[in-house]
Design an enzyme around this catalytic site. Structure first.
Site, PDB file in Angstrom:
ATOM      1  N   GLY A   1       0.791  -1.231   0.000  1.00 45.36           N
ATOM      2  CA  GLY A   1       0.000   0.000   0.000  1.00 45.36           C
ATOM      3  C   GLY A   1       0.823   1.280   0.000  1.00 45.36           C
ATOM      4  O   GLY A   1       0.331   2.326   0.437  1.00 45.36           O
TER       5      GLY A   1
ATOM      6  N   ARG B   1     -15.337 -15.253 -10.887  1.00 43.57           N
ATOM      7  CA  ARG B   1     -14.782 -13.905 -10.832  1.00 43.57           C
ATOM      8  C   ARG B   1     -15.879 -12.848 -10.794  1.00 43.57           C
ATOM      9  O   ARG B   1     -15.759 -11.827 -10.125  1.00 43.57           O
ATOM     10  CB  ARG B   1     -13.863 -13.690 -12.044  1.00 43.57           C
ATOM     11  CG  ARG B   1     -13.137 -12.373 -11.994  1.00 43.57           C
ATOM     12  CD  ARG B   1     -11.974 -12.326 -12.946  1.00 43.57           C
ATOM     13  NE  ARG B   1     -12.403 -12.222 -14.321  1.00 43.57           N
ATOM     14  CZ  ARG B   1     -11.581 -12.011 -15.345  1.00 43.57           C
ATOM     15  NH1 ARG B   1     -10.285 -11.909 -15.134  1.00 43.57           N
ATOM     16  NH2 ARG B   1     -12.025 -11.927 -16.586  1.00 43.57           N
TER      17      ARG B   1
ATOM     18  N   LEU C   1      -9.227  -7.719 -13.551  1.00 39.64           N
ATOM     19  CA  LEU C   1     -10.641  -7.365 -13.484  1.00 39.64           C
ATOM     20  C   LEU C   1     -11.320  -7.704 -14.798  1.00 39.64           C
ATOM     21  O   LEU C   1     -10.739  -7.533 -15.871  1.00 39.64           O
ATOM     22  CB  LEU C   1     -10.787  -5.877 -13.179  1.00 39.64           C
ATOM     23  CG  LEU C   1     -10.333  -5.471 -11.779  1.00 39.64           C
ATOM     24  CD1 LEU C   1     -10.335  -3.954 -11.650  1.00 39.64           C
ATOM     25  CD2 LEU C   1     -11.217  -6.100 -10.704  1.00 39.64           C
TER      26      LEU C   1
ATOM     27  N   HIS D   1       1.845   0.505 -12.769  1.00 39.74           N
ATOM     28  CA  HIS D   1       2.653  -0.684 -13.058  1.00 39.74           C
ATOM     29  C   HIS D   1       4.133  -0.296 -13.093  1.00 39.74           C
ATOM     30  O   HIS D   1       4.487   0.729 -13.684  1.00 39.74           O
ATOM     31  CB  HIS D   1       2.240  -1.290 -14.402  1.00 39.74           C
ATOM     32  CG  HIS D   1       2.980  -2.552 -14.713  1.00 39.74           C
ATOM     33  ND1 HIS D   1       2.702  -3.746 -14.081  1.00 39.74           N
ATOM     34  CD2 HIS D   1       4.038  -2.784 -15.534  1.00 39.74           C
ATOM     35  CE1 HIS D   1       3.541  -4.668 -14.530  1.00 39.74           C
ATOM     36  NE2 HIS D   1       4.357  -4.115 -15.411  1.00 39.74           N
TER      37      HIS D   1
ATOM     38  N   ASP E   1      -8.103  -2.009 -18.860  1.00 39.82           N
ATOM     39  CA  ASP E   1      -9.035  -2.776 -19.684  1.00 39.82           C
ATOM     40  C   ASP E   1      -8.937  -4.231 -19.231  1.00 39.82           C
ATOM     41  O   ASP E   1      -8.355  -4.518 -18.185  1.00 39.82           O
ATOM     42  CB  ASP E   1      -8.753  -2.578 -21.178  1.00 39.82           C
ATOM     43  CG  ASP E   1      -7.379  -3.097 -21.579  1.00 39.82           C
ATOM     44  OD1 ASP E   1      -6.748  -3.817 -20.785  1.00 39.82           O
ATOM     45  OD2 ASP E   1      -6.946  -2.781 -22.700  1.00 39.82           O
TER      46      ASP E   1
ATOM     47  N   GLU F   1       6.458   6.202  -9.087  1.00 43.42           N
ATOM     48  CA  GLU F   1       5.033   5.839  -9.016  1.00 43.42           C
ATOM     49  C   GLU F   1       4.302   6.794  -8.066  1.00 43.42           C
ATOM     50  O   GLU F   1       3.204   7.281  -8.371  1.00 43.42           O
ATOM     51  CB  GLU F   1       4.861   4.406  -8.498  1.00 43.42           C
ATOM     52  CG  GLU F   1       5.354   3.327  -9.438  1.00 43.42           C
ATOM     53  CD  GLU F   1       5.083   1.923  -8.903  1.00 43.42           C
ATOM     54  OE1 GLU F   1       5.132   0.987  -9.709  1.00 43.42           O
ATOM     55  OE2 GLU F   1       4.820   1.757  -7.690  1.00 43.42           O
TER      56      GLU F   1
HETATM   57  C1  GAR Z   1       3.676  -1.280  -7.274  1.00 43.92           C
HETATM   58  O1  GAR Z   1       5.030  -1.231  -7.659  1.00 43.92           O
HETATM   59  C2  GAR Z   1       2.795  -1.431  -8.483  1.00 43.92           C
HETATM   60  O2  GAR Z   1       3.317  -0.768  -9.592  1.00 43.92           O
HETATM   61  C3  GAR Z   1       2.807  -2.926  -8.687  1.00 43.92           C
HETATM   62  O3  GAR Z   1       2.723  -3.451  -7.396  1.00 43.92           O
HETATM   63  C4  GAR Z   1       3.392  -2.581  -6.494  1.00 43.92           C
HETATM   64  C5  GAR Z   1       2.498  -2.346  -5.316  1.00 43.92           C
HETATM   65  O4  GAR Z   1       3.152  -1.637  -4.317  1.00 43.92           O
HETATM   66  N1  GAR Z   1       1.712  -3.329  -9.519  1.00 43.92           N
HETATM   67  C6  GAR Z   1       1.827  -4.270 -10.457  1.00 43.92           C
HETATM   68  O5  GAR Z   1       2.834  -4.908 -10.650  1.00 43.92           O
HETATM   69  C7  GAR Z   1       0.554  -4.468 -11.281  1.00 43.92           C
HETATM   70  N2  GAR Z   1       0.805  -5.330 -12.383  1.00 43.92           N
HETATM   71  P1  GAR Z   1       2.328  -0.946  -3.148  1.00 43.92           P
HETATM   72  O6  GAR Z   1       1.350  -1.992  -2.591  1.00 43.92           O
HETATM   73  O7  GAR Z   1       3.378  -0.592  -2.134  1.00 43.92           O
HETATM   74  O8  GAR Z   1       1.617   0.258  -3.711  1.00 43.92           O
END
Ligand code: GAR
Length: 204
Positions: A12, A67, A95, A111, A143, A176
């Site tokens: 998170g 799902r 999703l 991502h 998507d 990010e």
């Molecule tokens: C993040 O680096 C996000 O980009 C990645 O999971 C991590 C979550 O970190 N998501 C993916 O790889 C989606 N394909 P967080 O729980 O600390 O935000």
């Protein structure tokens, strides 16, 4: 005001970036309303509670392969909390049409690569294994594919000769955390227009 729901599965830190951005007034009309985790005990749930947000567990496992039923259960929670926009923040489930039809072009994902390179799991490890010199992160509309939706924002991060997964991840995550609030704000301001496989961002 645009109610924002955040779906999480893990640490998170991106959720925390959104919480902190809201506290600084940087989410525009978006207002965090609820955090939903599909993983019991995910640290992200504690972050939500510490911020005074409703934190709801919808464990996907009891739904088995159904799902649509899992997605309906998540949708019920989001609707209860007046959610209009959704941000996936380390949410590790694909999703399907049930969910996406409820929020057409209103679901964001973050991502840790420069998509379309390295979709799916372990994107940072994939980048190291391929020996790329530059990687980064992408915020995109969701998507039904795996990390395939229209790209909104990207930031490049150099891969340094001595990087391991932890050091590279730290720099990718910092980007990010910088970009995700910006994307949420753009979506809440109605400035993201989908045009086929691409998205256009309207000027202020
Ligand atoms: C993040 O680096 C996000 O980009 C990645 O999971 C991590 C979550 O970190 N998501 C993916 O790889 C989606 N394909 P967080 O729980 O600390 O935000």
């Amino acid at each position: 005001m645009k109610g924002l729901g955040v779906l999480v599965s893990g640490q998170g830190t991106n959720l925390q970036a959104l919480i902190d951005a809201q506290a600084r007034g940087e989410l525009g009309p978006a207002v965090l309303r609820v955090v939903v985790s599909n993983v019991p005990g995910a640290p992200a749930l504690d972050r939500a509670l510490r911020a005074g947000l409703p934190a709801v567990l919808v464990d996907h496992r009891p739904f088995g392969s159904d799902r649509a039923a899992f997605e309906e259960a998540v949708l019920d929670v989001l609707r209860e909390h007046g959610v209009e926009l959704v941000a996936l923040a380390g949410f590790m489930r694909l999703l399907g049409p049930t969910f996406l039809a409820a929020f057409p072009d209103r679901v964001l994902n973050v991502h840790p690569s420069l998509l379309p390179a390295f979709p799916g799991m372990n994107a940072i490890r994939q980048a190291l294994e391929h020996g790329v010199r530059i990687t980064g992160c992408t915020i995109h509309l969701v998507d039904q594919g795996c990390d395939t939706g229209p790209i909104l924002l990207q930031a490049a991060v150099p891969v340094l000769p001595d990087d391991d997964e932890a050091t590279l991840a730290a720099r990718v995550h910092a980007e990010e955390h910088r970009l995700y609030p910006q994307a949420v704000r753009l979506l809440a301001e109605g400035r993201i227009i989908r045009q086929g496989a691409r998205a256009r961002i309207l000027a202020e």
